[in-house]
Write a protein that holds these residues in place. Structure first.
Motif, PDB file in Angstrom:
ATOM      1  N   MET A  45       1.253  -0.714  -0.041  1.00 18.13           N
ATOM      2  CA  MET A  45       0.064  -0.281  -0.116  1.00 18.13           C
ATOM      3  C   MET A  45       0.962   1.462  -0.144  1.00 18.13           C
ATOM      4  O   MET A  45       0.501   2.522  -1.167  1.00 18.13           O
ATOM      5  CB  MET A  45      -1.249  -0.460   1.226  1.00 18.13           C
ATOM      6  N   TRP A  48       1.896   2.060  -3.374  1.00 15.12           N
ATOM      7  CA  TRP A  48       0.743   2.515  -4.522  1.00 15.12           C
ATOM      8  C   TRP A  48       0.953   3.884  -4.277  1.00 15.12           C
ATOM      9  O   TRP A  48       0.432   4.258  -5.350  1.00 15.12           O
ATOM     10  CB  TRP A  48      -0.318   1.569  -4.533  1.00 15.12           C
ATOM     11  N   ASN A  49       0.337   4.027  -2.997  1.00 15.39           N
ATOM     12  CA  ASN A  49       0.519   5.392  -2.471  1.00 15.39           C
ATOM     13  C   ASN A  49       0.914   6.296  -3.188  1.00 15.39           C
ATOM     14  O   ASN A  49       0.867   8.034  -3.991  1.00 15.39           O
ATOM     15  CB  ASN A  49       0.077   5.509  -1.601  1.00 15.39           C
ATOM     16  N   ASP A 177      -7.865   7.410  -0.546  1.00 12.94           N
ATOM     17  CA  ASP A 177      -8.916   5.990  -1.273  1.00 12.94           C
ATOM     18  C   ASP A 177      -8.349   5.149   0.529  1.00 12.94           C
ATOM     19  O   ASP A 177      -6.905   4.545   0.248  1.00 12.94           O
ATOM     20  CB  ASP A 177      -8.409   5.130  -2.435  1.00 12.94           C
ATOM     21  N   LYS A 180      -6.822   1.662  -0.091  1.00  8.63           N
ATOM     22  CA  LYS A 180      -5.987   1.814  -0.182  1.00  8.63           C
ATOM     23  C   LYS A 180      -3.907   1.831   0.556  1.00  8.63           C
ATOM     24  O   LYS A 180      -3.389   2.447   0.856  1.00  8.63           O
ATOM     25  CB  LYS A 180      -4.822   2.805  -1.543  1.00  8.63           C
TER      26      LYS A 180
END
Length: 214
Positions: A45, A48-49, A177, A180
């Motif tokens: 995560m 991803w961010n 979000d 996520k």
């Protein structure tokens, strides 16, 4: 705006919110792989961010911690107690001086990169059982970092006195979000919904009026 901050990023709700809130000022995000049950999902995560925000992200392994430190967080999902953070049994999830170790490394890395600030996303809900999340620790660590570096690296912990619910409201307002993010101490594919961090996550999302499909 100057990108003069290094952030310690776990990949959970609080740190991801901080990442998004200060995205224009963060030059580097660092995630520590210290062998916890949920490290792999958190790192996923965090990456991803950072990719979404075009922020450089590195993972630093701390392989010695599960070998020498005692904590249910390092012993497998079955060792994780269920309940609220303020329950006595949740003390087993403490990884001794974890934030102190991570911040010391982050401080050295910040000075190496000529970055003047290190950020961490501790919050008031952590105070019940985690000594290295409390304001006394933050203030002392800030002083140690400034005294121990030539460029006087400062520690910023803007969520220290905020609740997780208040942090979720910030995230909602800036469009984070939360599907996520990952928080579960058991480290499964989905949040268990029963461990201390899951219970607090559920309550925070409810407080902010956020629905997340886990």
């Amino acid at each position: 705006m100057t990108k003069d901050k290094l952030m310690v990023l776990s990949g959970g709700m609080d740190s991801v919110t901080l990442l998004h809130e200060y995205k224009e000022e963060i030059a580097l995000a660092v995630t520590f792989d210290y062998g916890s049950n949920h490290n792999a999902r958190e790192i996923e995560m965090a990456k991803w961010n950072c990719q979404q925000l075009h922020i450089e992200h590195i993972v630093i392994p701390l392989d010695f911690m599960p070998e020498y430190f005692k904590s249910s967080l390092l012993e497998g999902a079955e060792a994780i107690p269920e309940g609220n953070y303020d329950d006595e049994n949740m003390k087993s999830t403490v990884v001794p001086f974890r934030n102190g170790i991570m911040l010391a490394i982050a401080c050295g890395l910040a000075e190496s990169r000529d970055l003047k600030y290190v950020m961490i996303a501790n919050h008031s809900g952590d105070h019940a059982i985690y000594p290295d999340c409390r304001s006394g620790f933050v203030n002392a660590m800030d002083k140690a970092m400034q005294e121990g570096t030539y460029i006087n690296v400062k520690l910023l912990a803007p969520y220290t006195n905020k609740t997780k619910g208040e942090i979720a409201v910030i995230g909602k307002n800036i469009g984070v979000d939360y599907s996520k993010t990952y928080s579960c101490y058991k480290g499964g594919e989905k949040h268990c919904g029963k461990c201390g961090t899951c219970v607090e996550r559920i309550e925070a999302l409810k407080f902010a009026g956020i629905e997340v499909k886990e």
